[in-house]
Scaffold this active site. Sequence first.
Site, mmCIF file in Angstrom:
data_model
loop_
_atom_site.group_PDB
_atom_site.id
_atom_site.type_symbol
_atom_site.label_atom_id
_atom_site.label_comp_id
_atom_site.label_asym_id
_atom_site.label_seq_id
_atom_site.Cartn_x
_atom_site.Cartn_y
_atom_site.Cartn_z
ATOM 1 N N CYS A 1 0.869 -1.181 0.000
ATOM 2 C CA CYS A 1 0.000 0.000 0.000
ATOM 3 C C CYS A 1 0.906 1.231 0.000
ATOM 4 O O CYS A 1 2.064 1.155 -0.428
ATOM 5 C CB CYS A 1 -0.971 -0.019 1.182
ATOM 6 N N ASN B 1 2.352 1.358 4.408
ATOM 7 C CA ASN B 1 2.665 0.096 5.101
ATOM 8 C C ASN B 1 2.385 0.175 6.604
ATOM 9 O O ASN B 1 3.028 -0.481 7.411
ATOM 10 C CB ASN B 1 4.115 -0.351 4.836
ATOM 11 N N CYS C 1 -1.287 0.780 7.508
ATOM 12 C CA CYS C 1 -2.737 0.559 7.658
ATOM 13 C C CYS C 1 -3.203 -0.675 6.892
ATOM 14 O O CYS C 1 -3.535 -1.700 7.484
ATOM 15 C CB CYS C 1 -3.516 1.785 7.184
ATOM 16 N N ARG C 2 -3.251 -0.565 5.569
ATOM 17 C CA ARG C 2 -3.898 -1.628 4.780
ATOM 18 C C ARG C 2 -3.030 -2.857 4.576
ATOM 19 O O ARG C 2 -3.487 -3.991 4.801
ATOM 20 C CB ARG C 2 -4.332 -1.061 3.412
ATOM 21 N N SER C 3 -1.783 -2.669 4.099
ATOM 22 C CA SER C 3 -0.991 -3.873 3.783
ATOM 23 C C SER C 3 -0.614 -4.692 5.018
ATOM 24 O O SER C 3 -0.546 -5.928 4.917
ATOM 25 C CB SER C 3 0.231 -3.539 2.918
ATOM 26 N N ASP D 1 -8.174 3.720 1.360
ATOM 27 C CA ASP D 1 -7.192 4.210 2.329
ATOM 28 C C ASP D 1 -7.922 4.728 3.575
ATOM 29 O O ASP D 1 -8.676 5.698 3.492
ATOM 30 C CB ASP D 1 -6.398 5.337 1.655
HETATM 31 P P1 4NP Z 1 -1.667 2.782 4.180
HETATM 32 O O1 4NP Z 1 -2.291 4.138 4.772
HETATM 33 O O2 4NP Z 1 -1.152 3.121 2.800
HETATM 34 O O3 4NP Z 1 -2.850 1.868 4.137
HETATM 35 O O4 4NP Z 1 -0.594 2.348 5.140
HETATM 36 C C1 4NP Z 1 -1.598 5.335 4.786
HETATM 37 C C2 4NP Z 1 -0.651 5.560 5.754
HETATM 38 C C3 4NP Z 1 0.025 6.766 5.789
HETATM 39 C C4 4NP Z 1 -0.255 7.731 4.854
HETATM 40 C C5 4NP Z 1 -1.204 7.503 3.875
HETATM 41 C C6 4NP Z 1 -1.879 6.297 3.841
HETATM 42 N N1 4NP Z 1 0.426 8.979 4.912
HETATM 43 O O5 4NP Z 1 0.105 9.857 4.093
HETATM 44 O O6 4NP Z 1 1.318 9.156 5.736
#
Ligand code: 4NP
Length: 158
Positions: free
Chosen positions: A10, A13, A15-17, A129
């Site tokens: 994602c 790294n 939240c989702r992955s 997201d």
């Molecule tokens: P992820 O979520 O891609 O599912 O881990 C996010 C985590 C951090 C950010 C964006 C999405 N960020 O902008 O810092």
Amino acid sequence: MNQPSVLFVCLGNICRSPLAEAALRAEAVAAGLAITIDSAGTGAWHAGNPPDPRAIAEAARHGIDISGYRARQVREDDFRHFGQIFALDPQNLRDLKRIAPGSLLGRARARVSLLMDLVPGREGSAVIDPYGGTEEDFAAVWDDVTTAVRQLVARIGR
Ligand code: 4NP
């Protein structure tokens, strides 16, 4: 046959992955399948950090402790090391294809695709997201990644 290996990617790294990684680890154990599993982000902002507290809480609701996971950025070697790389949303997929080593010179073996393409009727869609969202958004991520990895386990297991 080589052991199947799967990397989830994602943006951050955190939240989702990590939730996809946790869901596949659990489903693989339940199915008695040995699979190499990891996750990474296209971005490096959170490298070295544990998952978002809301992701840790969501996994804990399903009896899984992901507090020891640490974020890392995807690297060229991942395209050689992993058999399958799943992007959590279409932007992650575009970024992965940009990062992938050149197919003529590199020895890339990874098949790179969108995670939700595994789910009939959800092809082309994102695991949304949840970073700027609520606990419910993390629960929706869990539902999506669990649905997808069950399809994957069924495919690997047959
Ligand atoms: P992820 O979520 O891609 O599912 O881990 C996010 C985590 C951090 C950010 C964006 C999405 N960020 O902008 O810092």
